[in-house]
Write a protein that holds these residues in place. Structure first.
Motif, PDB file in Angstrom:
ATOM      1  N   ILE A  47       0.835  -1.203   0.000  1.00  0.00           N
ATOM      2  CA  ILE A  47       0.000   0.000   0.000  1.00  0.00           C
ATOM      3  C   ILE A  47       0.869   1.252   0.000  1.00  0.00           C
ATOM      4  CG2 ILE A  47      -1.664   1.334   1.361  1.00  0.00           C
ATOM      5  CD1 ILE A  47      -2.892  -1.311   2.258  1.00  0.00           C
ATOM      6  N   GLU A  48       1.913   1.238   0.823  1.00  0.00           N
ATOM      7  CA  GLU A  48       2.841   2.376   0.850  1.00  0.00           C
ATOM      8  C   GLU A  48       3.595   2.494  -0.474  1.00  0.00           C
ATOM      9  OE1 GLU A  48       5.233   2.984   4.405  1.00  0.00           O
ATOM     10  OE2 GLU A  48       4.043   1.453   5.422  1.00  0.00           O
ATOM     11  N   LEU A  49       3.901   1.361  -1.074  1.00  0.00           N
ATOM     12  CA  LEU A  49       4.615   1.368  -2.353  1.00  0.00           C
ATOM     13  C   LEU A  49       3.747   1.964  -3.453  1.00  0.00           C
ATOM     14  CD1 LEU A  49       7.283   0.519  -3.680  1.00  0.00           C
ATOM     15  CD2 LEU A  49       6.218  -1.666  -4.240  1.00  0.00           C
ATOM     16  N   ASP A  50       2.467   1.580  -3.488  1.00  0.00           N
ATOM     17  CA  ASP A  50       1.537   2.149  -4.470  1.00  0.00           C
ATOM     18  C   ASP A  50       1.498   3.676  -4.344  1.00  0.00           C
ATOM     19  OD1 ASP A  50       0.861  -0.344  -5.423  1.00  0.00           O
ATOM     20  OD2 ASP A  50      -1.106  -0.425  -4.449  1.00  0.00           O
ATOM     21  N   MET A  51       1.415   4.159  -3.119  1.00  0.00           N
ATOM     22  CA  MET A  51       1.316   5.598  -2.893  1.00  0.00           C
ATOM     23  C   MET A  51       2.625   6.305  -3.241  1.00  0.00           C
ATOM     24  SD  MET A  51      -1.795   5.901  -2.105  1.00  0.00           S
ATOM     25  CE  MET A  51      -1.812   7.651  -1.731  1.00  0.00           C
ATOM     26  N   TYR A  52       3.733   5.646  -3.006  1.00  0.00           N
ATOM     27  CA  TYR A  52       5.037   6.205  -3.365  1.00  0.00           C
ATOM     28  C   TYR A  52       5.125   6.421  -4.878  1.00  0.00           C
ATOM     29  CZ  TYR A  52      10.052   6.250  -4.445  1.00  0.00           C
ATOM     30  OH  TYR A  52      11.287   6.570  -4.939  1.00  0.00           O
ATOM     31  N   LYS A  56       5.432  10.017  -7.022  1.00  0.00           N
ATOM     32  CA  LYS A  56       6.496  10.288  -7.988  1.00  0.00           C
ATOM     33  C   LYS A  56       5.927  10.653  -9.361  1.00  0.00           C
ATOM     34  CE  LYS A  56      10.132   9.786  -5.447  1.00  0.00           C
ATOM     35  NZ  LYS A  56      10.996  10.961  -5.181  1.00  0.00           N
ATOM     36  N   VAL A  57       4.864   9.970  -9.758  1.00  0.00           N
ATOM     37  CA  VAL A  57       4.242  10.243 -11.054  1.00  0.00           C
ATOM     38  C   VAL A  57       3.602  11.635 -11.044  1.00  0.00           C
ATOM     39  CG1 VAL A  57       2.316   9.592 -12.567  1.00  0.00           C
ATOM     40  CG2 VAL A  57       3.893   7.843 -11.712  1.00  0.00           C
ATOM     41  N   SER A  79      -2.573  -2.215  -6.333  1.00  0.00           N
ATOM     42  CA  SER A  79      -2.577  -3.620  -5.905  1.00  0.00           C
ATOM     43  C   SER A  79      -3.953  -4.050  -5.423  1.00  0.00           C
ATOM     44  CB  SER A  79      -1.555  -3.839  -4.793  1.00  0.00           C
ATOM     45  OG  SER A  79      -1.985  -3.232  -3.604  1.00  0.00           O
ATOM     46  N   ARG A  80      -4.191  -5.325  -5.543  1.00  0.00           N
ATOM     47  CA  ARG A  80      -5.452  -5.911  -5.105  1.00  0.00           C
ATOM     48  C   ARG A  80      -5.674  -5.654  -3.607  1.00  0.00           C
ATOM     49  NH1 ARG A  80      -6.649 -12.241  -6.411  1.00  0.00           N
ATOM     50  NH2 ARG A  80      -8.723 -12.459  -5.486  1.00  0.00           N
ATOM     51  N   THR A  81      -4.600  -5.746  -2.829  1.00  0.00           N
ATOM     52  CA  THR A  81      -4.673  -5.517  -1.387  1.00  0.00           C
ATOM     53  C   THR A  81      -5.110  -4.091  -1.082  1.00  0.00           C
ATOM     54  OG1 THR A  81      -2.854  -7.075  -1.052  1.00  0.00           O
ATOM     55  CG2 THR A  81      -3.358  -5.592   0.764  1.00  0.00           C
ATOM     56  N   HIS A  82      -4.614  -3.160  -1.869  1.00  0.00           N
ATOM     57  CA  HIS A  82      -4.865  -1.741  -1.638  1.00  0.00           C
ATOM     58  C   HIS A  82      -6.322  -1.361  -1.875  1.00  0.00           C
ATOM     59  CE1 HIS A  82      -2.791   2.470  -2.022  1.00  0.00           C
ATOM     60  NE2 HIS A  82      -3.748   2.451  -1.123  1.00  0.00           N
ATOM     61  N   LEU A  83      -7.010  -2.119  -2.717  1.00  0.00           N
ATOM     62  CA  LEU A  83      -8.366  -1.771  -3.108  1.00  0.00           C
ATOM     63  C   LEU A  83      -9.319  -1.616  -1.931  1.00  0.00           C
ATOM     64  CD1 LEU A  83      -8.996  -3.923  -6.319  1.00  0.00           C
ATOM     65  CD2 LEU A  83      -8.875  -1.442  -6.147  1.00  0.00           C
ATOM     66  N   GLN A  91      -7.522   9.226  -0.367  1.00  0.00           N
ATOM     67  CA  GLN A  91      -6.060   9.299  -0.381  1.00  0.00           C
ATOM     68  C   GLN A  91      -5.525   9.542  -1.787  1.00  0.00           C
ATOM     69  OE1 GLN A  91      -4.667   5.689   1.422  1.00  0.00           O
ATOM     70  NE2 GLN A  91      -5.301   6.273   3.487  1.00  0.00           N
ATOM     71  N   LEU A  92      -6.082   8.835  -2.757  1.00  0.00           N
ATOM     72  CA  LEU A  92      -5.654   9.004  -4.148  1.00  0.00           C
ATOM     73  C   LEU A  92      -5.946  10.422  -4.624  1.00  0.00           C
ATOM     74  CD1 LEU A  92      -6.972   5.651  -5.705  1.00  0.00           C
ATOM     75  CD2 LEU A  92      -4.686   6.122  -4.816  1.00  0.00           C
ATOM     76  N   ALA A  93      -7.147  10.901  -4.317  1.00  0.00           N
ATOM     77  CA  ALA A  93      -7.542  12.242  -4.743  1.00  0.00           C
ATOM     78  C   ALA A  93      -6.680  13.312  -4.073  1.00  0.00           C
ATOM     79  CB  ALA A  93      -9.021  12.475  -4.423  1.00  0.00           C
ATOM     80  N   ASP A  94      -6.343  13.109  -2.805  1.00  0.00           N
ATOM     81  CA  ASP A  94      -5.540  14.093  -2.071  1.00  0.00           C
ATOM     82  C   ASP A  94      -4.151  14.269  -2.685  1.00  0.00           C
ATOM     83  OD1 ASP A  94      -7.568  14.633  -0.311  1.00  0.00           O
ATOM     84  OD2 ASP A  94      -6.791  13.358   1.300  1.00  0.00           O
ATOM     85  N   VAL A  95      -3.555  13.157  -3.136  1.00  0.00           N
ATOM     86  CA  VAL A  95      -2.218  13.240  -3.734  1.00  0.00           C
ATOM     87  C   VAL A  95      -2.258  14.059  -5.016  1.00  0.00           C
ATOM     88  CG1 VAL A  95      -0.341  11.933  -4.801  1.00  0.00           C
ATOM     89  CG2 VAL A  95      -1.434  11.050  -2.735  1.00  0.00           C
TER      90      VAL A  95
END
Length: 234
Positions: A47-52, A56-57, A79-83, A91-95
């Motif tokens: 989950i942290e990796l997805d957000m990282y 960066k993107v 990731s499936r886990t992150h869903l 969180q996605l929108a905030d980034v």
């Protein structure tokens, strides 16, 4: 974060990229994802990796915007886990808001296996992601037991045909038929088709022949560091 370009089938111009993670290990050198992603999925660090990667993107796209470089959609694997993480969509929108980026320049890729447990909750999550203005794609389509019925229910913009259809050597007639039918079906459902794992001109030419809109693979480019990718798009 490395980037693998996505190409328009007709013009053969870069129209996007997929952000992919690589690990530069101090003693073992460059590690491919399959050497560490399963571990991160098991211990929850994925989950942290997805957000990282998303950070960066977004940082990259924001830099392009400031420098007047034409923007393009970059896809990030979710990731499936992150869903099912709490407050995922927020969180996605905030980034993205943090970097002031129009959300349609971010595409979230979900592997085909994530849809095996298709239920109301997953559909709600996907619809919420779409409502934020993001794009969604189904990755590795055809690598497992795809439910064609799902394509009419899920709010996806792109299906990525798995490289399993592009076997080494000469393309088999059966694979040609399947690719052609999937591309045609996607068009009728108003879903963009992208074929990954393209390694030869024969494969690329056939995809152009059947109308597959986008291509990705070693024939065009391997995943490359950010600086190399930026030089490539000029």
């Amino acid at each position: 974060v490395y980037f693998q370009p996505k190409y328009d089938t007709v013009t053969e111009q870069i129209i996007g990229a997929e952000a992919l993670i690589r690990w530069k290990h101090s003693s073992r050198g460059m590690l491919p994802p399959d050497a560490f992603i399963p571990l991160f999925e098991a211990n929850g660090f994925i989950i942290e990796l997805d957000m990282y990667v998303l950070e960066k993107v977004c940082e990259l796209i924001a830099t392009w915007a400031k420098e007047g470089i034409p923007l393009m959609c970059i896809s990030v694997n979710l990731s499936r886990t992150h869903l099912y993480a709490k407050n995922l969509v927020e969180q996605l929108a905030d980034v993205v808001k943090k970097y002031g980026i129009p959300p349609h320049y971010i595409e979230f890729e979900l592997t085909e296996s994530a849809f095996y447990e298709e239920n109301g909750t997953l559909l709600q999550i996907m619809e919420a992601i779409k409502e934020q203005g993001f794009r969604l794609s189904m990755d590795d389509f055809g690598s497992g037991y795809s439910s064609l019925n799902l394509l009419s229910k899920l709010p996806i913009d792109i299906i990525k045909l798995d490289k399993v259809f592009l076997k080494e050597g000469e393309m088999q007639e059966s694979d040609r038929i399947i690719i052609s039918c999937v591309v045609d079906m996607a068009k009728k459902l108003k879903i963009t088709s992208l074929c990954e794992g393209v390694e030869t001109q024969e494969q690329s030419d056939y995809l152009k022949e059947v109308g597959c809109q986008m291509q990705q693979g070693f024939y065009f480019s391997r995943p490359i560091p950010q600086a190399v990718f930026e030089n490539l798009i000029g």
